[in-house]
Design a protein around this motif. Sequence first.
Motif, mmCIF file in Angstrom:
data_model
loop_
_atom_site.group_PDB
_atom_site.id
_atom_site.type_symbol
_atom_site.label_atom_id
_atom_site.label_comp_id
_atom_site.label_asym_id
_atom_site.label_seq_id
_atom_site.Cartn_x
_atom_site.Cartn_y
_atom_site.Cartn_z
ATOM 1 N N ALA A 19 65.064 34.818 30.846
ATOM 2 C CA ALA A 19 63.914 33.974 30.659
ATOM 3 C C ALA A 19 63.254 34.162 29.483
ATOM 4 C CB ALA A 19 63.006 33.841 31.962
ATOM 5 N N SER A 20 63.162 35.445 29.202
ATOM 6 C CA SER A 20 62.371 35.865 27.807
ATOM 7 C C SER A 20 63.259 35.343 26.770
ATOM 8 C CB SER A 20 62.270 37.334 27.889
ATOM 9 O OG SER A 20 61.642 37.659 26.851
ATOM 10 N N ASN A 21 64.438 35.450 26.837
ATOM 11 C CA ASN A 21 65.490 35.055 25.873
ATOM 12 C C ASN A 21 65.369 33.654 25.768
ATOM 13 O OD1 ASN A 21 67.139 36.734 24.279
ATOM 14 N ND2 ASN A 21 68.937 36.596 25.565
ATOM 15 N N ASP A 22 65.059 32.723 26.700
ATOM 16 C CA ASP A 22 64.873 31.405 26.374
ATOM 17 C C ASP A 22 63.638 31.148 25.530
ATOM 18 O OD1 ASP A 22 66.897 30.810 28.222
ATOM 19 O OD2 ASP A 22 65.645 30.594 29.751
ATOM 20 N N ILE A 23 62.604 31.701 25.767
ATOM 21 C CA ILE A 23 61.427 31.758 24.844
ATOM 22 C C ILE A 23 61.867 32.174 23.349
ATOM 23 C CG2 ILE A 23 58.987 32.286 24.464
ATOM 24 C CD1 ILE A 23 58.875 32.425 27.536
ATOM 25 N N TRP A 24 62.634 33.231 23.185
ATOM 26 C CA TRP A 24 63.000 33.975 21.987
ATOM 27 C C TRP A 24 63.731 32.830 21.367
ATOM 28 C CZ3 TRP A 24 61.098 37.261 18.852
ATOM 29 C CH2 TRP A 24 61.897 37.812 17.841
ATOM 30 N N GLU A 25 64.661 32.415 21.766
ATOM 31 C CA GLU A 25 65.459 31.193 21.327
ATOM 32 C C GLU A 25 64.704 30.006 20.792
ATOM 33 O OE1 GLU A 25 69.692 29.189 22.066
ATOM 34 O OE2 GLU A 25 68.317 29.243 23.870
ATOM 35 N N ALA A 26 63.725 29.752 21.566
ATOM 36 C CA ALA A 26 62.768 28.612 21.115
ATOM 37 C C ALA A 26 62.090 29.017 19.732
ATOM 38 C CB ALA A 26 61.967 27.994 22.239
ATOM 39 N N ARG A 27 61.580 30.280 19.449
ATOM 40 C CA ARG A 27 61.020 30.630 18.440
ATOM 41 C C ARG A 27 61.878 30.715 17.392
ATOM 42 N NH1 ARG A 27 55.645 32.462 19.133
ATOM 43 N NH2 ARG A 27 55.192 32.843 21.325
ATOM 44 N N THR A 28 63.320 31.390 17.698
ATOM 45 C CA THR A 28 64.033 31.984 16.563
ATOM 46 C C THR A 28 65.388 31.221 16.264
ATOM 47 O OG1 THR A 28 65.074 33.736 17.719
ATOM 48 C CG2 THR A 28 62.800 34.198 16.554
ATOM 49 N N GLY A 29 65.934 30.613 17.321
ATOM 50 C CA GLY A 29 66.937 30.016 17.534
ATOM 51 C C GLY A 29 68.117 31.130 17.851
ATOM 52 N N ARG A 30 67.975 32.398 18.117
ATOM 53 C CA ARG A 30 68.752 33.307 18.404
ATOM 54 C C ARG A 30 68.487 33.715 19.903
ATOM 55 N NH1 ARG A 30 66.046 35.333 13.958
ATOM 56 N NH2 ARG A 30 65.391 37.321 15.076
ATOM 57 N N ARG A 31 69.714 34.268 20.453
ATOM 58 C CA ARG A 31 69.534 34.873 21.718
ATOM 59 C C ARG A 31 69.716 36.316 21.637
ATOM 60 N NH1 ARG A 31 68.510 31.380 25.867
ATOM 61 N NH2 ARG A 31 68.891 32.926 27.508
ATOM 62 N N GLN A 32 69.444 37.417 22.584
ATOM 63 C CA GLN A 32 69.685 38.660 22.491
ATOM 64 C C GLN A 32 70.482 38.957 23.824
ATOM 65 O OE1 GLN A 32 65.967 40.890 22.122
ATOM 66 N NE2 GLN A 32 64.738 39.046 22.134
ATOM 67 N N LYS A 33 70.892 40.202 23.576
ATOM 68 C CA LYS A 33 71.844 40.894 24.677
ATOM 69 C C LYS A 33 70.729 41.575 25.482
ATOM 70 C CE LYS A 33 75.660 40.038 22.782
ATOM 71 N NZ LYS A 33 76.783 39.114 23.671
ATOM 72 N N VAL A 34 71.091 41.502 26.962
ATOM 73 C CA VAL A 34 70.003 41.929 27.838
ATOM 74 C C VAL A 34 70.993 43.087 28.646
ATOM 75 C CG1 VAL A 34 68.873 41.365 30.042
ATOM 76 C CG2 VAL A 34 68.817 39.851 28.129
ATOM 77 N N SER A 35 70.178 43.908 28.902
ATOM 78 C CA SER A 35 70.942 45.041 29.800
ATOM 79 C C SER A 35 69.809 45.817 30.704
ATOM 80 C CB SER A 35 71.754 46.157 29.065
ATOM 81 O OG SER A 35 70.738 46.819 28.264
ATOM 82 N N VAL A 36 70.289 46.217 31.948
ATOM 83 C CA VAL A 36 69.471 46.813 32.990
ATOM 84 C C VAL A 36 70.419 48.106 33.708
ATOM 85 C CG1 VAL A 36 68.198 46.815 34.869
ATOM 86 C CG2 VAL A 36 68.459 44.660 33.155
ATOM 87 N N ASN A 37 70.043 49.096 33.473
ATOM 88 C CA ASN A 37 70.481 50.298 34.326
ATOM 89 C C ASN A 37 69.805 50.250 35.637
ATOM 90 O OD1 ASN A 37 69.954 53.170 35.403
ATOM 91 N ND2 ASN A 37 71.608 53.394 33.859
ATOM 92 N N LEU A 38 70.641 50.045 36.876
ATOM 93 C CA LEU A 38 70.276 50.056 38.161
ATOM 94 C C LEU A 38 69.543 51.088 38.590
ATOM 95 C CD1 LEU A 38 71.980 48.500 41.205
ATOM 96 C CD2 LEU A 38 71.165 51.038 41.446
ATOM 97 N N ARG A 39 70.020 52.393 38.436
ATOM 98 C CA ARG A 39 69.038 53.346 38.981
ATOM 99 C C ARG A 39 67.395 53.404 38.386
ATOM 100 N NH1 ARG A 39 70.975 57.630 41.362
ATOM 101 N NH2 ARG A 39 69.652 59.296 40.229
ATOM 102 N N HIS A 40 67.452 53.115 36.819
ATOM 103 C CA HIS A 40 66.034 52.995 36.445
ATOM 104 C C HIS A 40 65.294 52.104 36.849
ATOM 105 C CE1 HIS A 40 63.674 52.502 32.458
ATOM 106 N NE2 HIS A 40 62.986 52.840 33.448
ATOM 107 N N ALA A 41 65.996 50.858 37.224
ATOM 108 C CA ALA A 41 65.369 49.518 37.988
ATOM 109 C C ALA A 41 65.122 50.157 39.265
ATOM 110 C CB ALA A 41 66.191 48.367 38.158
#
Length: 480
Positions: free
Chosen positions: A58-80
């Motif tokens: 969802a943050s990427n959706d807004i970033w794309e609206a601002r810049t036209g680009r999308r980012q890579k997203v990652s989550v480490n389960l233990r950290h989460a």
Amino acid sequence: MDTAMPGKDQAFIELMATRDLGPPPEDEVTITGADPFWRTPLRAGETAAAVLGAIGVASNDIWEARTGRRQKVSVNLRHAAATLRTVDYTQAQRSDGSWETLDIPHSMKHMISVTQPWPTKDGAYFLPHLNLPHLAERVLNVLKCDFTPVAVRSAVGRWNADDLEEAIAAVHACGGRIRSPEEWLSHPQGKYLADRPILEIRKIGEAPPLEVKAAPRPLSDIRVLDFTRILAGPICGRTLAEHGAEVLMVTAPHLPQTPEHVRDTSHGKRSSFLDFSDPAELDHAKHLALTSDVVVGGYRPGKLEAWGLDPIQLAEKKKQGHVHVTISCYGSGGPFAGRAGWEQVGQSVSGIAYTHGKYTNNGVPKLIFATVADYLTGYLGGYGALLALGKRIREGGSWHVNVSLCQSAMLVLRQGILESFEADERLSDEELAQLRVISETPAYGRLRTLKPALVMSETPPHWATPTPIPGGDKPEWLSK
């Protein structure tokens, strides 16, 4: 996405169904690791990781609206998973340079010892919630007993569970009957929630699309007014701060708080006091709301409406558009919608305490040690706010987001049961060396704690400012 993580796909797909844009690019989100992290058969860590991954989309959706680009997203389960009890990892630096883990206050330990599932006269179990002095007093007046585990257990044992649930609700106190997941889904409140999405987003007003321009972070120039206390609501505000929003907490100096949660959920925010019983200060709160982009509310149902700060009234006055996030225990409707509740109540009524106790405590209901419902609800509130902001950008309008402790608990339960769940429930020193962040705070000195668990390739989520002094800021916006 990491298909080696059992249970993740189901939660993530359910969350993406609320996005209205279809799934993200196949390689956008990577989640590594698998449960168990907590000693429970429930997939709490996997659910948390899925929600954080959804926030990244969802943050990427807004970033794309601002810049036209999308980012890579990652989550480490233990950290989460570890973030479901951030308080365990907060340390203060001593004068000799060493670090001391900050323990929770004695009053909180005592509350935990009393706020437990206790057997009732009719063979069921009931959890009375005794946090905050004024709410504890209401419960004890119903039970007619002292504030000790022995006295509360004995008093609960003189009641039938349903009768006690109604008696405590009648005095606007908090508590809940322990139900199995099946009992909850057959209850009218459980049926109501089961028929609704994990978070509800409803259009409540017309407005032109929100204009956004290139900026350093996804939520740059977004103002968030945080009318919440204790845990789920502040986590929602903190989540938005991690993506660049200006977040202003507003509460009154006389309202009770839990200091350790104020400390650990206020990163990236400013904090100010306004007393809504003072008409002038209430008017100023309304001005702040009308000049914000997002309001997060976590008061007992009906309170913000009584002050003229409810979503509909604000949307009618704010013609540019608005997002309002409502955080509750029981959700947007149903017979229990007007009742307040807490983490332990959400675990109790939904089936989490029943299920956890079934597998870990010889069938006796037991709470999961992690504050799973509070944190997940806060994260879901942040996800809903991001989705609603995306709708404002694409469609315009004002939007109302509803999230609840019970819906979050039900999301965990829908992920199924682990066959084996022995775990250390703790990040290792090696992991912590990579996952901590240090800040100089005006209220607590030098602190180190867990950094945000979500990683984004261009705009790493972070807190731009340290946790503030409660009430130490002026109730005004910094951004123009």
